[in-house]
Design an enzyme around this catalytic site. Sequence first.
Site, PDB file in Angstrom:
ATOM      1  N   ARG A 103      11.525   8.676 -36.796  1.00 19.85           N
ATOM      2  CA  ARG A 103      10.470   8.457 -36.284  1.00 19.85           C
ATOM      3  C   ARG A 103      10.459   6.716 -37.140  1.00 19.85           C
ATOM      4  O   ARG A 103      10.083   5.999 -36.657  1.00 19.85           O
ATOM      5  CB  ARG A 103       9.279   9.360 -36.773  1.00 19.85           C
ATOM      6  CG  ARG A 103       8.652  10.840 -35.828  1.00 19.85           C
ATOM      7  CD  ARG A 103       8.202  11.312 -36.428  1.00 19.85           C
ATOM      8  NE  ARG A 103       7.749  12.449 -36.055  1.00 19.85           N
ATOM      9  CZ  ARG A 103       6.946  13.487 -36.271  1.00 19.85           C
ATOM     10  NH1 ARG A 103       6.785  13.602 -37.176  1.00 19.85           N
ATOM     11  NH2 ARG A 103       6.621  14.655 -35.245  1.00 19.85           N
ATOM     12  N   HIS A 127       1.487   9.163 -40.492  1.00 15.62           N
ATOM     13  CA  HIS A 127       1.261  10.585 -39.910  1.00 15.62           C
ATOM     14  C   HIS A 127       1.479  11.882 -41.311  1.00 15.62           C
ATOM     15  O   HIS A 127       0.976  12.817 -40.621  1.00 15.62           O
ATOM     16  CB  HIS A 127       2.449  10.750 -38.158  1.00 15.62           C
ATOM     17  CG  HIS A 127       2.273  11.976 -37.733  1.00 15.62           C
ATOM     18  ND1 HIS A 127       1.397  12.583 -37.182  1.00 15.62           N
ATOM     19  CD2 HIS A 127       3.160  13.130 -38.065  1.00 15.62           C
ATOM     20  CE1 HIS A 127       2.020  13.825 -37.273  1.00 15.62           C
ATOM     21  NE2 HIS A 127       3.151  13.822 -37.344  1.00 15.62           N
ATOM     22  N   GLN A 175       5.043   8.591 -43.867  1.00 20.22           N
ATOM     23  CA  GLN A 175       5.740   8.540 -42.199  1.00 20.22           C
ATOM     24  C   GLN A 175       4.625   8.167 -41.208  1.00 20.22           C
ATOM     25  O   GLN A 175       3.403   8.307 -41.277  1.00 20.22           O
ATOM     26  CB  GLN A 175       6.107   9.896 -41.952  1.00 20.22           C
ATOM     27  CG  GLN A 175       6.888   9.679 -40.200  1.00 20.22           C
ATOM     28  CD  GLN A 175       7.150  11.005 -40.367  1.00 20.22           C
ATOM     29  OE1 GLN A 175       6.753  11.952 -39.528  1.00 20.22           O
ATOM     30  NE2 GLN A 175       8.892  11.176 -40.301  1.00 20.22           N
TER      31      GLN A 175
END
Lengths: 601, 264
Positions: free
Chosen positions: A300, A367, A254
Site C-alpha cells: 500500500r 488508514h 499508512q
Amino acid sequence: MSEAETITHDIIVVGAGLAGTWAAMTAGQEGVADVGVLSKIHPLRSHSSAAQGGIAAALNNVRPVEGTGPRGPLEAIPEGDEPVDSLDLHMFDTVKGSDWLGDQDAIEIMVREAPEIIYTYEHMGCVFSRLPDGRIAQRRFGGHSAPRANYSADYTGHVLLHTIHEQALRHGVHFYSEWYCLDLIVEDNVCRGVVALDIATGELHTMRAKAVMFGTGGYGRAFQITSNAMANTGDGVAIAYDAGIPLMDMEFVQFHPTGLYGKGILMSEACRGEGGYLKNNSGERFMERYAPDKMELAPRDLVSRAEQTEIEEGRGVGADAKGLHLDMTHLGAEKIMERLPQVRELALNFAGVDIIDEPAPIQPTAHYSMGGIPANVNGQVIADADGTPVTGFYVAGEVACISVHGANRLGTNSLLGASVFGRRAGRAMAAFVQGGAQLQPVPDGLAAGLEKRIEALMDDGSVNGGAESVSQIAQELKATMTKNCGVFRDEGRLTKALQDVRALQERFKKARIMDKSRRFNTDLLGAIETAHLLTFSEVIVASGLARTESRGAHFRTDYPKRDDENWLRHTVAHQDDDGPRLSYKSVTIDWDKYPPQERKY
Amino acid sequence: MTSVNGRSRQVLVRIQRFNPDHDEKPYLQAFEVEAKPGMTLLDTLIEIKEEQDGSVTFRRSCRHAICGSCAMNVNGTNILVCHEPLRKHVDRRGRVTIRPLPYLPIIKDLVVDRTSFWEQYLRVKPWLVPPDDVPEKEFRVSPEEVTALHNAEKCIMCGACYSACQVIALNKQYIGPHALLKAFLRVLDPRDSSPGERLADLDGADGVFRCHTIFNCIDACPKELNPTQAIETLRKLVQKRLAFEEARQERQTTLTRPVSLVRD
C-alpha cells in the site's frame, strides 16, 4: 456531581474490537472470569467491523491456475497436491512489507498461529466464502506472494467481529457499553486501573484492576481524508502517553491507496486482489512505471506514493484533479456481486458510480496506524527503549506496536495481528492474575481532578472561555497533518506541522463546549477526543521530523533513501515538558534468514 | 427555500430534542442549513452540531453503513442517516424532520435506549453451537449452503427493522425481526448442533408466529435484507422440527468431508 463507587475487576479491557474481545474471552477460558470490557461505543460498532478484504493465513486452499499469470484465475488445490504457500513465505512477505522494521520474533509468532486462528474462527461460526469443495476461499492481496487472504465476500471484519462478540457473550464476558476511558492510572511503573465516564449518565468511576489492557484502535482521525470511523481518535495512545507510557513508531501512518475520492471511505484492496486496475486521467495503468512486477498488488505505501506522484504531476481526475480511477469494469457483474457487493454499494451511495459500468474515483486515505504503544510478544507494555516492562499493562491490536507491521502493514495482516495478539494478551493477563497479582492502591481524588477538567471545558465565564471552537481547531489540525505530514514529507513541511500543532494546543485551552448537560454529552467527548488528536499528532510529526530517511509509509522527499546504517531502529517517544523526548530501540532480526534487502516490487 | 443556480439551497432541518433532565416532553427544533452537493443526512447533523448547537446529540461512527450506530427516523421512516443524501429527504416545503427510532425510550435527543433490542438478541443465543467433533481444519460448508443463509450474516444490528415493527410497538416481548434473522442464520448453518432447541424456543408465545407480515422491516433495512422471509422459513421449520433435526444430524456426519464427495 458526586463520584460513584469504585469498581474493581481482576482484568479491565478498554476497547471491544477484535483484540479486546479476544483478550477478554481468552482470559475467561483460562479461568479468570472477572473481566470487564469498556467500550465508548457499543462493541458491535467497533471499527474492526469495517475491515473488508480478508484475514491472512497460509492455508494453502487455492493456487493460480497454471499458465494464467499473476493476475489469472485461482483454483482449489486438490488434496495431496503441492502447496504454493508456506509460513516462511508469509513471514518473508510481512518482513519485506514492513521494510525490515518489523520485529521478526513477533512476525514469526503471528504467521505461525495464523492458520489455527482462522480455523478457530470458522469453528466458532464465521461464515466464510467457500470453494466448491467446502473449504475456505482465498484471494490475492497486495504484497502477498501467494493467495492467502481468507474472506467473507467483502465484509470479513464485520463477520469476525460479530462472531467473536457472540462467543464472548456465550462465555459470560461483561461489557460496559458506552463507557469512555478518560485516564490510565500508572504509578511507579505499575498500572492500577483506569478512570471512566459512564456516557449515559455522566458519572465518573474509578475502576481498579490487577491488569489493564488497551485495545483502543488507531488514530486516522488526525487527517482530513481517512477511512477511519469518527470514533478512531487515538484515545488509548494519548491517554497512555499522558500517563508517562512511551509511544513507538508513531511517524508510520499508512495511507491506503483506494479511499473513495473526497470522503476517504475504504474501497477494499480486494478490488485490486480480484483484478481491478488503477488508471490516471489518460486511462494509463500507471503502476507499470512504479512496480512493473506486482503492479496494482504492490504494497500500500508504494501504491499510495505512486498515486500521489501522478496527482502532483497533473495526471489526476476529479473536480480538483486529486483523484485517480479504480477500474473494475472488466471483472464482470457476476464476480462483483459475489465478491465485492459492499464495495459496489459504497460506490453507488457515496460516489454515484456503479463499478460494474464505470471506474470508481479514489485517492490515498489515512488508514492504519503502524505506531502505537510498544509491547512485547505477549502484549505486555514496555516503559522504555530497553524493554523494561510495565507491571499490569497490556495492549493488542492497532493501538499496539510490537511491532509486527514495522514501517508498513500488508493488507489482511491487521485482522490477523489483532486476533493473535489479543488472544496472547488474554493468556498473559490470566497467567499474571493467577500467579498472584494483587490490586494496587490508587491515589485519591482522581475522579475529582477529572471532574474539574470537565467543568473547565463547560465554563464560558472563565478568561477567554469560548474564544475558540473545538471543531474549528480539529479541522485546522487535520488540514495541517494532511498537507504537511501526509504521503510525502520534508523538513520544511514537518516543521510547519509541528508549529501548527503546538499553536493549536495553545488555542485549545480557550475552547469551550456548548452542551452543559452531563447526560450523554457527545460535545464533551468531542472536545476530549480533539485534545487527544492534538497530543499524539505532536508525536507523529516530531518522530517524522527526526527520522531522516524514507522507510515504508514514512517518505521524506529530502531523504528519499532507506538508511539501514543509521535508521534500522524503532522511534520511542516519551512525554516531556517541551515536547516528545525521543530515544531508539533496536529491531529483532534473524540476520541469517531474513537480512534486510532492497525493497522492490 | 431558494435555489441558487440549482446547486445549493436552504433547507429547514427539524430535529426532535428531549433531555429528560430538564424538558417536560420532546419538541422539534428547527435549524437552517445550506444543502451542499453530496451532503448526507449525517453530514447535516454533524454540521448543525459543530456550527449551530453543540448539544444536539446522536450516535455515529463509521459513516459508511457498517457499524450500525446511526439508525434514526427521518420523515417517518427508519433509515441509516450516514448513507442517505440530504436532498433525497427534503420535502416539498424544503424541510426534513429527524426523530429518534420510535417505540424505544429516549435517553437524549436522537439517542434511544436499546436494552430490549439487545436482550432479544441475547435471548436467541446468537453464537454458533458447533458439534462435539471438531476437525483439525475447517468444516466443509458448500457455497450453496452459504447462499441459503440469504445474506443474514450481513445484518449490522442497526435496529431500523426492530423499531419499525408494529408488533414491537405494542409488545416488547416479541423477539423481533433482528433476533429472528440472527436465529435463522444459526438454524440454517449446517455447523450448528442445536437447531431443534432453537426452533422449539422460537415456537413460543413471542416467537415466529407473532409476526404479522406487515413488512416494515424489509422497508427499513439499510442492507436490503429480508427478515420476513427468514421468519417464514423458520415457521415452516418449526412445524417440521423433528425432521429438520434428523437431517442436521445426518449432515453433520459429513461436515468434515469435501462437499463434492457428499453429492455422489
